[in-house]
Design an enzyme around this catalytic site. Structure first.
Site, PDB file in Angstrom:
ATOM      1  N   CYS A   1       0.729  -1.293   0.038  1.00 20.38           N
ATOM      2  CA  CYS A   1       0.050  -0.036  -0.054  1.00 20.38           C
ATOM      3  C   CYS A   1       0.906   1.243   0.039  1.00 20.38           C
ATOM      4  CB  CYS A   1      -0.882   0.080   1.234  1.00 20.38           C
ATOM      5  SG  CYS A   1      -1.774  -1.398   1.449  1.00 20.38           S
TER       6      CYS A   1
ATOM      7  N   CYS B   1       1.318   3.597   3.073  1.00 18.86           N
ATOM      8  CA  CYS B   1       1.614   3.116   4.627  1.00 18.86           C
ATOM      9  C   CYS B   1       2.962   2.735   4.883  1.00 18.86           C
ATOM     10  CB  CYS B   1       0.796   1.830   4.662  1.00 18.86           C
ATOM     11  SG  CYS B   1       1.115   0.890   5.930  1.00 18.86           S
TER      12      CYS B   1
ATOM     13  N   CYS C   1     -10.616  -0.047  18.750  1.00 21.77           N
ATOM     14  CA  CYS C   1     -10.221  -0.570  17.286  1.00 21.77           C
ATOM     15  C   CYS C   1      -8.786  -1.215  17.544  1.00 21.77           C
ATOM     16  CB  CYS C   1     -10.119   0.213  16.332  1.00 21.77           C
ATOM     17  SG  CYS C   1     -11.924   1.378  16.057  1.00 21.77           S
TER      18      CYS C   1
ATOM     19  N   ARG D   1     -16.885   8.270   9.354  1.00 23.29           N
ATOM     20  CA  ARG D   1     -15.873   8.374  10.308  1.00 23.29           C
ATOM     21  C   ARG D   1     -14.891   9.236   9.958  1.00 23.29           C
ATOM     22  NH1 ARG D   1     -16.086   4.097  13.808  1.00 23.29           N
ATOM     23  NH2 ARG D   1     -14.014   4.371  14.644  1.00 23.29           N
TER      24      ARG D   1
HETATM   25  S1  SF4 Z   1      -0.399  -2.632   7.298  1.00 19.06           S
HETATM   26 FE1  SF4 Z   1      -0.181  -1.044   5.669  1.00 19.06          FE
HETATM   27  S2  SF4 Z   1       0.765  -2.197   4.013  1.00 19.06           S
HETATM   28 FE2  SF4 Z   1      -0.025  -3.691   5.269  1.00 19.06          FE
HETATM   29  S3  SF4 Z   1      -2.145  -4.049   4.590  1.00 19.06           S
HETATM   30 FE3  SF4 Z   1      -2.345  -2.507   6.111  1.00 19.06          FE
HETATM   31  S4  SF4 Z   1      -2.096  -0.554   5.053  1.00 19.06           S
HETATM   32 FE4  SF4 Z   1      -1.321  -2.053   3.605  1.00 19.06          FE
END
Ligand code: SF4
Length: 346
Positions: free
Chosen positions: A77, A80, A117, A280
């Site tokens: 991602c 991230c 959460c 949210r």
């Molecule tokens: S922790 Fe980060 S890289 Fe892994 S699935 Fe979740 S958003 Fe994607």
């Protein structure tokens, strides 16, 4: 097809009848685009009217999010810091103990949190890890909090196991439109995400699913994201709308900010196309003014995360949130003034 208001339209700006804001699963891109294109005042008026109709007296839902397993995630991602593909100095931390999580949950409850959460950076959970997460869920429920976890992709059986532990919500975001999705993540398809959402629903869990604004997507993509969410067989009970937190070392670190009013429009349109869902206001509040946050709440957001961190990214300081919520005169879910029981401790 346009949904610009006409006297006879079921989507008229005069939302006085029960048919004026129906729960629908057949939104077209043109209809959602037309909502985005409304004059700002008209859009906010419509969104806030839906908010009053479906959420009258509901107050602000307050959550806290804890990273129970940090970093080392094999997914890519682009936003991230926890991905192994990101070049950040984030330290990976193994799955927390049940006791440590329950201690954090007890502190959250004392600070006025209603839903706790827990997020783990996995592609999908291993069986023995899932058992520990289920013990966390049982413990957090026993404290009198609602529970939500986000653990990556689930099988039917894993979703059922979580439901058996008493879990309330499962979070799994679609992130963006189907078209823009491959620009954000390549290691997991959108269809795989939708499959997990189906397993979660089949298990009887409530769904928390939304996306991120500011990843370099176009308005068309924001329309596509909301259309995908609104045309799911059942609307997610909870729809997080995040503003990208740009983290150095991630692929999307240098995307341009999205205009604040466009962010508010995204919240307002989400409010209208999924009338009964709780929208949210999630990541990115740290960079928003109090006035922008107030506008997001007026446009239909009914929930915020408090606490200094959202997984690994920063969040407004607790005292700032308390002050803002108090200044807005927001009430809790029980329509009572929010009790800041642990004020002196934070
Ligand atoms: S922790 Fe980060 S890289 Fe892994 S699935 Fe979740 S958003 Fe994607």
């Amino acid at each position: 097809m346009s949904i610009r208001p006409t006297e006879s339209s079921a989507h008229s700006s005069n939302l006085s009848g029960d048919d004026a804001a129906p729960i629908r699963h057949d939104w077209t891109r043109e209809q959602i685009t037309a909502l985005f294109d409304l004059p700002f005042d008209d859009l906010l008026y419509r969104a806030h009217t839906v908010q009053r109709r479906y959420h009258a007296g509901r107050g602000l839902q307050i959550s806290q999010l804890l990273s129970i397993k940090t970093g080392g995630c094999p997914e890519d991602c682009g936003y991230c810091s926890q991905s192994v593909h990101a070049e950040t100095d984030l330290k990976a931390i193994a799955l927390m103990s049940v006791d440590a999580v329950l201690q954090a949950a007890a502190q959250a409850k004392a600070a006025g949190v209603q839903r706790f959460c827990m997020g783990a950076a996995w592609r999908s959970p291993r069986e023995r890890d899932l058992e520990r997460v289920c013990a966390m869920v049982e413990g957090v429920k026993a404290l009198g909090l609602e529970t939500c976890v986000t653990l990556g992709m689930l099988t039917d059986a894993q979703a059922q196991r979580l439901a058996d532990s008493g879990l309330d919500y499962y979070n799994h975001n679609i992130d963006t439109s189907p078209e823009y999705y491959p620009s954000v993540i390549t290691t997991r398809t959108l269809q795989e995400r939708l499959d997990t959402l189906e397993h979660v629903r089949n298990a009887g869990l409530k769904v928390c699913c939304g996306g991120i604004v500011g990843m370099g997507e176009s308005r068309e993509d924001r329309v596509g994201m909301l259309q995908t969410l609104a045309n799911l067989p059942a609307h997610p009970e909870s729809v997080p709308v995040n503003s990208l937190m740009r983290i150095e070392g991630t692929r999307l670190a240098h995307e341009r900010d999205v205009d604040g009013l466009e962010f508010v429009r995204t919240i307002a349109v989400a409010r209208i196309v999924m009338p009964a869902s709780v929208i949210r206001l999630s990541a990115g509040r740290e960079h928003m003014s109090d006035e922008l946050q107030a506008l997001c709440l007026f446009a239909g957001a009914g929930s915020v995360f408090i606490g200094e961190k959202l997984l690994t990214t920063s969040n407004p300081a607790p005292h700032q949130d308390r002050e803002l919520i108090d200044r807005l005169g927001a009430t809790s879910q029980e329509s009572a003034p929010i009790q800041w029981i642990a004020k002196s401790r934070q």
